[in-house]
Design an enzyme around this catalytic site. Structure first.
Site, short mmCIF file in Angstrom:
data_model
loop_
_atom_site.label_atom_id
_atom_site.label_comp_id
_atom_site.label_asym_id
_atom_site.label_seq_id
_atom_site.Cartn_x
_atom_site.Cartn_y
_atom_site.Cartn_z
N CYS A 168 30.05 37.98 53.81
CA CYS A 168 31.27 38.69 54.19
C CYS A 168 31.27 39.00 55.69
CB CYS A 168 31.41 39.96 53.36
SG CYS A 168 32.92 40.88 53.72
N CYS A 171 32.84 42.34 56.62
CA CYS A 171 31.98 43.48 56.29
C CYS A 171 30.85 43.63 57.30
CB CYS A 171 31.35 43.30 54.91
SG CYS A 171 32.52 42.84 53.64
N ASP A 172 30.24 42.51 57.67
CA ASP A 172 28.96 42.59 58.39
C ASP A 172 29.01 42.11 59.84
OD1 ASP A 172 27.82 43.53 56.07
OD2 ASP A 172 27.20 41.55 55.38
C1 LIG Z 1 27.06 41.67 50.37
C2 LIG Z 1 28.44 42.27 50.42
C3 LIG Z 1 28.74 43.20 51.38
C4 LIG Z 1 30.00 43.78 51.42
N1 LIG Z 1 30.24 44.71 52.39
C5 LIG Z 1 31.45 45.30 52.42
C6 LIG Z 1 31.73 46.29 53.41
O1 LIG Z 1 30.91 46.60 54.25
N2 LIG Z 1 32.97 46.86 53.39
C7 LIG Z 1 33.92 46.51 52.47
O2 LIG Z 1 35.01 47.09 52.47
N3 LIG Z 1 33.68 45.57 51.54
C8 LIG Z 1 32.48 44.96 51.49
N4 LIG Z 1 32.23 44.00 50.56
C9 LIG Z 1 33.31 43.64 49.62
C10 LIG Z 1 33.39 44.72 48.54
O3 LIG Z 1 32.11 44.94 48.02
C11 LIG Z 1 34.35 44.31 47.45
O4 LIG Z 1 35.63 44.03 47.99
C12 LIG Z 1 34.51 45.43 46.42
O5 LIG Z 1 33.25 45.82 45.92
C13 LIG Z 1 35.39 44.99 45.26
O6 LIG Z 1 35.43 46.04 44.36
P1 LIG Z 1 35.89 45.88 42.86
O7 LIG Z 1 36.05 47.27 42.37
O8 LIG Z 1 37.04 44.97 42.74
O9 LIG Z 1 34.71 45.20 42.04
P2 LIG Z 1 33.19 44.83 42.28
O10 LIG Z 1 32.58 45.60 43.38
O11 LIG Z 1 33.12 43.36 42.32
O12 LIG Z 1 32.52 45.37 40.93
C14 LIG Z 1 32.90 44.95 39.67
C15 LIG Z 1 31.79 45.26 38.69
O13 LIG Z 1 32.31 45.35 37.38
C16 LIG Z 1 31.29 45.08 36.45
N5 LIG Z 1 31.71 44.08 35.46
C17 LIG Z 1 31.98 42.76 35.66
N6 LIG Z 1 32.29 42.15 34.50
C18 LIG Z 1 32.20 43.10 33.55
C19 LIG Z 1 32.41 43.10 32.14
N7 LIG Z 1 32.75 41.99 31.47
N8 LIG Z 1 32.22 44.26 31.45
C20 LIG Z 1 31.89 45.41 32.10
N9 LIG Z 1 31.69 45.47 33.43
C21 LIG Z 1 31.84 44.34 34.15
C22 LIG Z 1 30.10 44.50 37.21
O14 LIG Z 1 29.10 45.49 37.33
C23 LIG Z 1 30.73 44.17 38.55
O15 LIG Z 1 29.78 44.16 39.57
C24 LIG Z 1 30.99 43.41 50.48
C25 LIG Z 1 30.68 42.47 49.50
C26 LIG Z 1 29.43 41.90 49.46
C27 LIG Z 1 29.10 40.88 48.39
#
Ligand SMILES: Cc1cc2nc3c(=O)[nH]c(=O)nc-3n(C[C@H](O)[C@H](O)[C@H](O)COP(=O)(O)OP(=O)(O)OC[C@H]3O[C@@H](n4cnc5c(N)ncnc54)[C@H](O)[C@@H]3O)c2cc1C
Length: 348
Positions: A168, A171-172
């Site tokens: 990302c 992000c980084d």
């Molecule tokens: C390495 C890295 C660094 C990042 N750094 C940043 C940053 O600095 N700033 C920023 O704004 N964004 C950052 N991002 C992006 C950010 O993390 C994502 O945009 C954000 O986390 C998305 O949130 P979300 O709630 O959609 O789901 P996610 O964070 O993707 O979480 C969803 C979670 O739901 C759960 N899940 C999945 N399937 C199921 C199921 N079937 N049943 C029950 N639970 C389930 C799992 O635990 C999954 O991990 C980064 C991403 C990565 C990979």
């Protein structure tokens, strides 16, 4: 008895939806994902993608400061003990996610640590099956299961994650270790060019590594890549190994040729993978309308409605464009308000 609303997921979208639903007296049940080796390997353990990173410098409300005392006061002792000692650079990903989870629990959200493996959205109330065999019924469902960044699966990639390997740029990219240094971006589509372009603001040179002799990206993005003086495209190459050491993290990338040339060792302090994301929607196949890339389709502009009335989607599981914690949290809030209004309209 059926729940009013079940939230599936555990990233910023899910916890924000849970906070709003709990404060609206909907007594949300959050199914946050399972603590399994399979999920660890896939990068989908509870607390979502941010739990996989170190500093989060762009989530509003956390300037650099001493957050340790706040965490001690805010997080339940049994979970606080498991957290890494906090630094002084604002908030880390795991810290931010623990704070969101705790905030949702403080307002009454209940949490089940399991994966939803199947859903029945044809019957009402909806039925959800978890991996331990339990089933749950709910009038409304908010899907916030996120997505995961694709990696190549190299051991060296794993070794240097958060120490120069990232998926990302937004992000980084601004972290000190990447400033005025050569960086490698792997990929050839629009998002790879976008990442390279973004990183070129910070890097001395961005080497865009592509396995073919032509980019997959759209014409305008190709033009952007080829006219940016800080982007150099390394054609017909793939990432074979991330090189580095314990002290400095990533120092170079070993790039293999796809056309029989010798390996190239490219100096770099960062290697950014831009080879796409996989939304966590496998359990929704045939149950909700998905896009061609398997993201949940939002059916109405500026709403979190899906193809099934009463099922709402929030965060990266439906958003293949912004993919940020704050946008995921924002759509989690929207999904909670949409669900609350929909339940009220049904008299539930
Ligand atoms: C390495 C890295 C660094 C990042 N750094 C940043 C940053 O600095 N700033 C920023 O704004 N964004 C950052 N991002 C992006 C950010 O993390 C994502 O945009 C954000 O986390 C998305 O949130 P979300 O709630 O959609 O789901 P996610 O964070 O993707 O979480 C969803 C979670 O739901 C759960 N899940 C999945 N399937 C199921 C199921 N079937 N049943 C029950 N639970 C389930 C799992 O635990 C999954 O991990 C980064 C991403 C990565 C990979």
């Amino acid at each position: 008895m059926a729940e009013k609303v079940i939230i599936i997921g555990s990233g910023p979208a899910a916890w924000t939806a849970a906070i709003y639903c709990a404060r609206a007296a909907l007594k949300p049940l959050v199914i946050e994902g399972a603590l399994t080796e399979e999920n660890r390997l896939a990068g989908t353990l509870p607390l979502g993608q941010l739990a996989l990173t170190t500093e989060v410098e762009n989530y509003p409300g956390f300037p650099a400061g001493e957050i340790g005392a706040y965490l001690d006061a805010g997080i339940a002792a049994d979970r606080r003990r498991l957290m890494a000692p906090s630094g002084k650079e604002g908030v880390s990903g795991p810290e931010l996610m623990e704070l969101m989870r705790q905030q949702a629990i403080n307002f009454g959200a209940r949490v089940i640590t399991d994966d939803v493996v199947d859903v029945d959205f044809a019957a009402r109330p909806f039925r959800l099956s978890a991996s331990d065999g339990n089933t749950y019924q709910s009038h409304a469902v908010i899907v916030a299961t996120g997505a995961r960044a694709n990696y190549l699966g190299l051991p060296s990639e794993e070794k240097y994650k958060n120490r120069g390997v990232s998926a990302c740029a937004v992000c980084d990219g601004a972290l000190p270790r990447f400033r005025n240094k050569p960086l490698v971006v792997v990929g050839g589509g629009d998002s790879a060019v976008e990442e390279a372009d973004y990183l070129s603001k910070f890097a001395s040179t961005v080497y865009l590594v592509h396995r073919r002799d032509e980019l997959r990206a759209s014409k305008i993005m190709v033009q952007r890549a080829t006219t940016n003086p800080k982007i150099e495209i390394l054609w017909n190459r793939t990432l074979a190994e991330v090189l580095g050491n314990d002290k400095d993290g990533v120092t170079a990338a070993r790039l293999q040729s796809t056309v029989g040339q010798p390996d190239l060792e490219q100096a770099a302090t960062g290697v950014f993978l831009a080879i796409g994301h996989t939304p966590n929607t496998a359990f929704l196949k045939g149950k909700l309308e998905l896009t061609a890339k398997k993201y949940i389709k939002w059916t109405t502009a500026a709403r979190t409605y899906t193809s099934v009335e009463g099922v709402f989607a929030a965060g990266d599981v439906a958003d293949d464009y912004y993919r940020q914690a704050v946008t995921a949290a924002g759509s989690g809030c929207m999904a909670a308000l949409d669900a609350e209004r929909w339940l009220a309209a049904q008299g539930l």
